[in-house]
Design a protein around this motif. Structure first.
Motif, PDB file in Angstrom:
ATOM      1  N   CYS A  37       0.812  -1.216   0.000  1.00 54.26           N
ATOM      2  CA  CYS A  37       0.000   0.000   0.000  1.00 54.26           C
ATOM      3  C   CYS A  37       0.847   1.269   0.000  1.00 54.26           C
ATOM      4  CB  CYS A  37      -0.979   0.009   1.170  1.00 54.26           C
ATOM      5  SG  CYS A  37      -0.194   0.100   2.785  1.00 54.26           S
ATOM      6  N   LEU A  38       2.147   1.154   0.132  1.00 52.56           N
ATOM      7  CA  LEU A  38       3.010   2.323   0.013  1.00 52.56           C
ATOM      8  C   LEU A  38       3.307   2.655  -1.447  1.00 52.56           C
ATOM      9  CD1 LEU A  38       5.615   1.831   2.886  1.00 52.56           C
ATOM     10  CD2 LEU A  38       3.699   3.416   2.793  1.00 52.56           C
ATOM     11  N   ILE A  39       3.044   1.706  -2.322  1.00 56.37           N
ATOM     12  CA  ILE A  39       3.333   1.890  -3.741  1.00 56.37           C
ATOM     13  C   ILE A  39       2.058   1.853  -4.577  1.00 56.37           C
ATOM     14  CG2 ILE A  39       4.610   0.927  -5.703  1.00 56.37           C
ATOM     15  CD1 ILE A  39       6.320  -0.425  -3.299  1.00 56.37           C
ATOM     16  N   ASP A  40       1.138   1.003  -4.208  1.00 51.07           N
ATOM     17  CA  ASP A  40      -0.095   0.777  -4.967  1.00 51.07           C
ATOM     18  C   ASP A  40      -1.235   1.600  -4.362  1.00 51.07           C
ATOM     19  OD1 ASP A  40      -2.418  -0.215  -6.112  1.00 51.07           O
ATOM     20  OD2 ASP A  40      -1.825  -2.313  -5.909  1.00 51.07           O
ATOM     21  N   ILE A  41      -1.623   2.684  -5.041  1.00 54.35           N
ATOM     22  CA  ILE A  41      -2.660   3.574  -4.513  1.00 54.35           C
ATOM     23  C   ILE A  41      -4.010   2.873  -4.412  1.00 54.35           C
ATOM     24  CG2 ILE A  41      -3.309   4.630  -6.710  1.00 54.35           C
ATOM     25  CD1 ILE A  41      -2.962   6.497  -3.380  1.00 54.35           C
ATOM     26  N   GLU A  42      -4.298   1.954  -5.321  1.00 56.52           N
ATOM     27  CA  GLU A  42      -5.571   1.227  -5.253  1.00 56.52           C
ATOM     28  C   GLU A  42      -5.625   0.354  -3.998  1.00 56.52           C
ATOM     29  OE1 GLU A  42      -8.180   1.838  -7.103  1.00 56.52           O
ATOM     30  OE2 GLU A  42      -6.983   3.335  -8.156  1.00 56.52           O
ATOM     31  N   GLU A  43      -4.520  -0.266  -3.671  1.00 51.37           N
ATOM     32  CA  GLU A  43      -4.448  -1.057  -2.431  1.00 51.37           C
ATOM     33  C   GLU A  43      -4.643  -0.142  -1.225  1.00 51.37           C
ATOM     34  OE1 GLU A  43      -4.026  -4.206   0.271  1.00 51.37           O
ATOM     35  OE2 GLU A  43      -4.609  -4.121  -1.820  1.00 51.37           O
ATOM     36  N   ARG A  44      -4.060   1.032  -1.268  1.00 50.31           N
ATOM     37  CA  ARG A  44      -4.233   2.006  -0.184  1.00 50.31           C
ATOM     38  C   ARG A  44      -5.709   2.354  -0.008  1.00 50.31           C
ATOM     39  NH1 ARG A  44      -0.954   6.189   2.247  1.00 50.31           N
ATOM     40  NH2 ARG A  44       0.665   4.722   1.682  1.00 50.31           N
ATOM     41  N   PHE A  45      -6.399   2.615  -1.113  1.00 48.89           N
ATOM     42  CA  PHE A  45      -7.823   2.951  -1.029  1.00 48.89           C
ATOM     43  C   PHE A  45      -8.639   1.786  -0.487  1.00 48.89           C
ATOM     44  CE2 PHE A  45      -7.242   6.237  -4.619  1.00 48.89           C
ATOM     45  CZ  PHE A  45      -6.897   7.209  -3.695  1.00 48.89           C
ATOM     46  N   ARG A  46      -8.312   0.554  -0.881  1.00 45.69           N
ATOM     47  CA  ARG A  46      -9.045  -0.610  -0.362  1.00 45.69           C
ATOM     48  C   ARG A  46      -8.900  -0.703   1.154  1.00 45.69           C
ATOM     49  NH1 ARG A  46      -7.551  -2.727  -5.347  1.00 45.69           N
ATOM     50  NH2 ARG A  46      -5.534  -3.474  -4.665  1.00 45.69           N
ATOM     51  N   ILE A  47      -7.725  -0.465   1.660  1.00 50.61           N
ATOM     52  CA  ILE A  47      -7.502  -0.507   3.107  1.00 50.61           C
ATOM     53  C   ILE A  47      -8.256   0.623   3.785  1.00 50.61           C
ATOM     54  CG2 ILE A  47      -5.770  -0.178   4.916  1.00 50.61           C
ATOM     55  CD1 ILE A  47      -3.803  -1.653   3.003  1.00 50.61           C
ATOM     56  N   MET A  48      -8.165   1.826   3.235  1.00 50.06           N
ATOM     57  CA  MET A  48      -8.858   2.971   3.833  1.00 50.06           C
ATOM     58  C   MET A  48     -10.367   2.758   3.864  1.00 50.06           C
ATOM     59  SD  MET A  48      -6.640   6.108   2.212  1.00 50.06           S
ATOM     60  CE  MET A  48      -7.810   7.352   2.746  1.00 50.06           C
ATOM     61  N   ASP A  49     -10.932   2.156   2.827  1.00 53.12           N
ATOM     62  CA  ASP A  49     -12.381   1.932   2.754  1.00 53.12           C
ATOM     63  C   ASP A  49     -12.891   1.042   3.880  1.00 53.12           C
ATOM     64  OD1 ASP A  49     -12.604   3.557   0.557  1.00 53.12           O
ATOM     65  OD2 ASP A  49     -12.684   1.902  -0.898  1.00 53.12           O
ATOM     66  N   ARG A  50     -12.048   0.216   4.441  1.00 49.58           N
ATOM     67  CA  ARG A  50     -12.476  -0.659   5.538  1.00 49.58           C
ATOM     68  C   ARG A  50     -12.708   0.100   6.838  1.00 49.58           C
ATOM     69  NH1 ARG A  50      -8.090  -5.390   4.897  1.00 49.58           N
ATOM     70  NH2 ARG A  50      -6.989  -3.851   6.105  1.00 49.58           N
ATOM     71  N   PHE A  51     -12.282   1.350   6.908  1.00 52.09           N
ATOM     72  CA  PHE A  51     -12.356   2.090   8.159  1.00 52.09           C
ATOM     73  C   PHE A  51     -13.327   3.257   8.146  1.00 52.09           C
ATOM     74  CE2 PHE A  51      -8.331  -0.125   8.124  1.00 52.09           C
ATOM     75  CZ  PHE A  51      -8.346  -0.721   9.373  1.00 52.09           C
TER      76      PHE A  51
END
Length: 75
Positions: A37-51
């Motif tokens: 998630c430090l490189i892949d913005i889509e992965e970052r958004f998926r993690i953020m959406d869980r919260f």
């Protein structure tokens, strides 16, 4: 709402350049290789959406001087 003010991200082009000019770098460069998630913005958004109501202030901060002298570090 929770606001996370201390986040880092390495855009793919920056990350790829970082690896090409400093493939054996240590410290943060070694650690981020295993945190998608430090490189892949889509992965970052998926993690953020869980919260739910959670936002981040994303910053790109890396000591670019460790990559080498100009023009390497300025590129």
């Amino acid at each position: 709402m929770k606001i996370d003010l201390f986040n880092h991200i390495f855009p793919k082009a920056f990350y790829d350049k970082m690896l090409s000019v400093a493939p054996n770098a240590k410290d943060i460069h070694k650690r981020i290789r295993n945190i998608p998630c430090l490189i892949d913005i889509e992965e970052r958004f998926r993690i953020m959406d869980r919260f739910g109501e959670y936002v981040q202030i994303i910053c790109l901060s890396s000591p670019i001087e460790v990559f080498g002298p100009p023009p390497v570090s300025t590129d």
